[in-house]
Design a protein around this motif. Structure first.
Motif, PDB file in Angstrom:
ATOM      1  N   GLU A 197       4.091  -9.033  73.545  1.00  0.00           N
ATOM      2  CA  GLU A 197       5.397  -8.205  73.649  1.00  0.00           C
ATOM      3  C   GLU A 197       6.069  -8.837  72.763  1.00  0.00           C
ATOM      4  N   VAL A 198       6.390  -7.222  71.215  1.00  0.00           N
ATOM      5  CA  VAL A 198       7.880  -8.101  71.166  1.00  0.00           C
ATOM      6  C   VAL A 198       8.932  -7.075  71.147  1.00  0.00           C
ATOM      7  N   SER A 199      10.289  -7.737  71.735  1.00  0.00           N
ATOM      8  CA  SER A 199      10.925  -6.519  71.084  1.00  0.00           C
ATOM      9  C   SER A 199      11.947  -7.094  70.111  1.00  0.00           C
ATOM     10  N   HIS A 200      11.965  -5.328  69.691  1.00  0.00           N
ATOM     11  CA  HIS A 200      12.870  -5.093  68.183  1.00  0.00           C
ATOM     12  C   HIS A 200      14.075  -4.564  68.764  1.00  0.00           C
ATOM     13  N   ARG A 201      15.040  -3.927  68.898  1.00  0.00           N
ATOM     14  CA  ARG A 201      16.163  -3.699  68.403  1.00  0.00           C
ATOM     15  C   ARG A 201      16.009  -3.041  69.948  1.00  0.00           C
ATOM     16  N   GLY A 202      15.899  -4.033  70.637  1.00  0.00           N
ATOM     17  CA  GLY A 202      16.047  -3.600  72.225  1.00  0.00           C
ATOM     18  C   GLY A 202      14.435  -2.045  72.440  1.00  0.00           C
ATOM     19  N   VAL A 203      13.546  -2.157  71.823  1.00  0.00           N
ATOM     20  CA  VAL A 203      12.508  -1.939  72.030  1.00  0.00           C
ATOM     21  C   VAL A 203      11.319  -2.507  71.472  1.00  0.00           C
TER      22      VAL A 203
END
Lengths: 190, 265
Positions: B214-220
């Protein structure tokens, strides 16, 4: 009772994949397929009695699955994409001449033929009569032998053999029709 | 054996269901008849592809099902002993409870399916490699995302929406319908800084996310994986998984799957 449950699961385990693949074909939906398998196993568990002298094999599980599908069809509670005809004799289908030449297909190389099949096989399957589609599915998705299919459909093995041949010939006709429409082979001119 | 008989028996022969004497006769006929041999090879190829088409997502039958069932059944059996009601009545209640437990165990286990045979990384990269190395053509060539998405939706019956990438150097080339694990999938190709990148859309029930992090990008949250030198970045929208695949850093592929890219312009 723990030993009974263990024994039951041992009967189910080898056929898990086949049951799920077949359920996917009966229902066309991941969620409904899982529900179909669950209902099948629940009914199988209820009827399981190791004290009885009978065979708890793959065909037994598929007989139960067909019964669940038939119930869903009757009650229209779930979407069934491959209907089962519990009372169908299909004598008219068995009378077709299997010695006739096959419908033509283009002379593609292996790669292009695989692409053609990838694009058209599902559509060709959907065009088959439900009884034909089911017998192909029981073999390809359920991994059942002809003898097991005969048990599931409650008919002689010879009937399974001729019905399977007619089903695969119908599949070939559908593929040939697609190839003709696409212009890859010319239609037969009288 | 003549050609008509060969046609009659060939399917049972290919399914290894023909009796030995007939099998031998049929094989001898195929050895001597090029036309029938060709037809048998065609049917063999169709049969093989049929198995592939029928091969769908199957939840793993893991030991946790056994453990879950038996831990619950222990408590059912203990209650039976303590209460001391008639054997007939409690056996019936225990049988119903056991049925519920088995079904509940199955329900628990379905939510945790991680079948390695249907891993998204394997399917997405395999499909893209097939496209790149075997010269498969796009079935629709267009830079118009609405046109390509409509075509893909019609061919696959999936509610496909294509993004407007936030990177202006990323251009849509076209799309094709493909089949993954026996189910229709939508495949779009982009040119990103001179490198081809694919965007795959497939029903979420077909795939698992084994080997992805899992990776978080701009809160997503997105899922990222790697296979055979390709990077895969995946995101879920409604009932579909969108997976961008390419030999580029994950932050560049993110522009194809971030939520904002799918907003109408």
């Amino acid at each position: 009772m723990e030993q009974t449950a263990t024994d039951f699961l041992m009967h189910v385990r080898p056929h898990w994949g086949g049951l799920h693949r077949a359920a996917g074909r009966y229902t066309g939906s991941g969620g409904d397929a899982r529900d179909l398998v669950q209902e099948t196993l629940l009914r199988a568990w209820r009827s399981y009695n190791p004290g009885e002298e009978r065979s708890y094999n793959r065909a037994w599980l598929f007989v139960i699955m067909r019964s669940v599908v038939a119930d869903w069809q009757r009650k229209a509670r779930r979407r069934v994409t491959l209907v089962v005809g519990m009372d169908t004799e299909l004598t008219d289908l068995a009378s077709a001449d299997l010695t006739e030449p096959f419908s033509p297909l283009p002379s593609f190389d292996e790669c292009r033929f695989r692409d053609f099949l990838d694009d058209r096989l599902v559509e060709a399957l959907d065009r088959l009569e439900p009884a034909f589609r089911e017998i192909v599915m029981l073999s390809a998705a359920g991994d059942l032998t002809y003898r097991e299919i005969a048990q599931v459909l409650d008919c002689p093995v010879g009937t399974v053999m001729s019905r399977m041949a007619r089903a695969r010939r119908s599949l070939r006709e559908a593929l040939s029709s697609f190839a003709t429409q696409a212009g890859w082979i010319r239609g037969v001119q009288s | 054996m003549n050609c008509g008989e060969a046609r009659e028996y060939v399917f049972a022969f290919l399914d290894s269901e023909l009796e030995t004497p007939l099998s031998i006769d049929l094989q001898l006929h195929l050895d001597g008849c090029p036309d029938c041999a060709r037809e048998a090879e065609i049917e063999r190829a169709i049969h093989k592809r049929l198995d592939h088409v029928m091969d769908g997502a199957v939840p793993v039958f893991a030991g946790r099902l056994d453990g879950y069932v038996f831990s619950e059944r222990q408590s059912v059996i203990a209650v039976n002993r303590v209460v001391g009601h008639s054997r007939v009545r409690w056996n019936r209640i225990a049988a119903v409870a056991a049925s519920v437990v088995i079904v509940a165990g199955l329900a628990l286990w379905y939510s945790l399916a991680t079948g390695p045979g249907n891993a998204l990384t394997q399917l997405a990269v395999g499909d893209f490699e097939h496209f790149l190395h075997e010269g498969r053509k796009l079935q629709i060539e267009s830079g118009d995302r609405h046109r390509v998405a409509s075509w893909l939706a019609e061919k696959t019956s999936l509610a496909v929406v294509l993004p407007t990438p936030s990177d202006s150097a990323c251009k849509l080339l076209g799309g094709r319908k493909c089949t993954l694990a026996g189910r229709p999938a939508a495949f779009a190709v982009y040119d990103m800084h001179g490198t081809q990148v694919s965007l795959l859309a497939v029903d979420i029930s077909v795939v698992s996310f084994k080997d992805m992090r899992e990776v978080s990008h701009r809160g997503v949250t997105h899922l990222v994986g790697r296979r055979n030198g390709f990077t895969i970045v995946a995101s879920r929208r409604d009932s579909l998984v969108y997976a961008a695949v390419g030999k580029l850093p994950e932050k560049e592929l993110l522009c194809l799957v971030t939520e904002s890219s799918y907003e109408s312009h």
